[in-house]
Scaffold this active site. Structure first.
Site, mmCIF file in Angstrom:
data_model
loop_
_atom_site.group_PDB
_atom_site.id
_atom_site.type_symbol
_atom_site.label_atom_id
_atom_site.label_comp_id
_atom_site.label_asym_id
_atom_site.label_seq_id
_atom_site.Cartn_x
_atom_site.Cartn_y
_atom_site.Cartn_z
ATOM 1 N N ASP A 53 -0.783 -7.167 -54.836
ATOM 2 C CA ASP A 53 -2.253 -6.552 -54.751
ATOM 3 C C ASP A 53 -2.050 -5.427 -53.980
ATOM 4 O O ASP A 53 -0.851 -4.965 -53.272
ATOM 5 C CB ASP A 53 -3.323 -7.481 -54.305
ATOM 6 C CG ASP A 53 -3.155 -7.969 -52.777
ATOM 7 O OD1 ASP A 53 -2.084 -7.613 -52.248
ATOM 8 O OD2 ASP A 53 -4.011 -8.573 -52.308
ATOM 9 N N TYR A 69 -2.289 -2.108 -50.882
ATOM 10 C CA TYR A 69 -2.490 -2.186 -49.591
ATOM 11 C C TYR A 69 -3.903 -2.059 -49.033
ATOM 12 O O TYR A 69 -4.795 -1.610 -49.894
ATOM 13 C CB TYR A 69 -2.012 -0.563 -48.976
ATOM 14 C CG TYR A 69 -0.308 -0.440 -49.468
ATOM 15 C CD1 TYR A 69 0.673 -1.502 -48.711
ATOM 16 C CD2 TYR A 69 0.244 0.410 -49.698
ATOM 17 C CE1 TYR A 69 1.975 -1.530 -49.073
ATOM 18 C CE2 TYR A 69 1.562 0.554 -50.269
ATOM 19 C CZ TYR A 69 2.299 -0.076 -49.617
ATOM 20 O OH TYR A 69 3.899 -0.179 -49.934
ATOM 21 N N PHE A 105 3.153 -0.347 -54.300
ATOM 22 C CA PHE A 105 4.160 0.274 -53.068
ATOM 23 C C PHE A 105 4.041 1.627 -52.668
ATOM 24 O O PHE A 105 4.503 1.782 -51.599
ATOM 25 C CB PHE A 105 5.644 0.019 -53.721
ATOM 26 C CG PHE A 105 6.179 -1.587 -53.700
ATOM 27 C CD1 PHE A 105 6.129 -2.110 -52.640
ATOM 28 C CD2 PHE A 105 6.294 -2.043 -54.955
ATOM 29 C CE1 PHE A 105 6.356 -3.625 -52.747
ATOM 30 C CE2 PHE A 105 6.299 -3.359 -55.184
ATOM 31 C CZ PHE A 105 6.690 -4.185 -54.108
ATOM 32 N N HIS A 162 11.502 -10.085 -51.979
ATOM 33 C CA HIS A 162 10.767 -9.049 -51.732
ATOM 34 C C HIS A 162 11.273 -7.950 -50.694
ATOM 35 O O HIS A 162 11.935 -8.458 -49.775
ATOM 36 C CB HIS A 162 9.294 -9.525 -51.166
ATOM 37 C CG HIS A 162 8.002 -8.686 -51.407
ATOM 38 N ND1 HIS A 162 8.073 -7.800 -50.078
ATOM 39 C CD2 HIS A 162 7.219 -8.428 -52.379
ATOM 40 C CE1 HIS A 162 6.810 -7.086 -50.466
ATOM 41 N NE2 HIS A 162 6.410 -7.214 -51.572
#
Length: 230
Positions: free
Chosen positions: A70, A72, A83, A192
């Site tokens: 989702d 930031y 990202f 991740h």
């Protein structure tokens, strides 16, 4: 949010794939929910950037899909691309680690900013599974309908396109592999890039060079990852 306002934010090529979903009951309830949230809380990204990924990366140009969870949730960070952060905003730790792996993999300098729009314009769909979030509350808009919508789009890319590279970083993104036909596309899995897991296999994964080799082998122009430094 009306269908007209949604469509005004999306590249015309995507509208063919959006129209059916926009008219469904779950999507209307989702838009009502997001609108109500905006009336009562600070929601990221701003409404005009909610579908930014589909504005900057037309359907026909999609070569790579990088799936985030989702947006930031800090002030000024989210601008509709997984990202990525706008210029002038400090790079979050996960993005810093992405750039470290990029430097090690393909030898480009670590960029001075975290804006990945230049990748998006080349065909890198920077897609979050949820397209909105409440300020300072990560995953706050999960299970409201966004995942239904973005899963449909991932499945459509898999079914209607060929030779797309899917970068699945972390357990959440890797769950999307079931939506993708691995015989027609390249799926790259890694942990991740967050500081908590990056040393368990993200560093050294070499996804950026692997993606370009795959694209080139199918006569598709590779991504110039260094454009973020232009």
């Amino acid at each position: 949010m009306s269908s007209e306002r949604i469509m005004s934010q999306i590249d015309a090529q995507w509208l063919i794939h959006f129209k059916e979903e926009i008219g469904k009951e779950y999507f209307q309830k989702l838009m009502d929910y997001v609108e109500e949230e905006r009336e009562n809380y600070i929601i990221f990204p701003p409404e005009n950037l909610m579908f930014n990924a589909f504005h900057l990366t037309p359907w026909d140009s999609v070569k790579v899909v990088i799936i985030g969870q989702d947006p930031y949730h800090g002030d000024g960070q989210a601008h509709g691309l997984s990202f990525s952060v706008p210029k002038g905003i400090r790079k979050p730790p996960s993005l810093q680690n992405i750039f470290k792996e990029l430097q090690d993999d393909v030898g480009i300098e670590i960029p001075p900013h975290g804006n990945l729009e230049s990748w998006a314009k080349q065909g890198v769909l920077l897609l979050n599974a949820c397209l909105t979030v409440r300020k300072q509350i990560p995953t706050s808009h999960q299970n409201k309908g966004w995942e239904i919508f973005t899963d449909v789009l991932i499945r459509k890319i898999s079914e209607e396109k060929k030779n797309v590279v899917f970068m699945l970083w972390g357990r959440f993104a890797q769950q999307k592999a079931s939506l993708i036909n691995k015989n027609n596309h390249l799926i790259l899995n890694a942990v991740h890039p967050s500081p908590m897991s990056v040393y368990r296999g993200f560093f050294g994964c070499k996804h950026f060079s692997q993606a370009n080799r795959y694209l080139s082998s199918h006569s598709i122009n590779p991504i110039d990852w260094n454009t973020v430094n232009d």
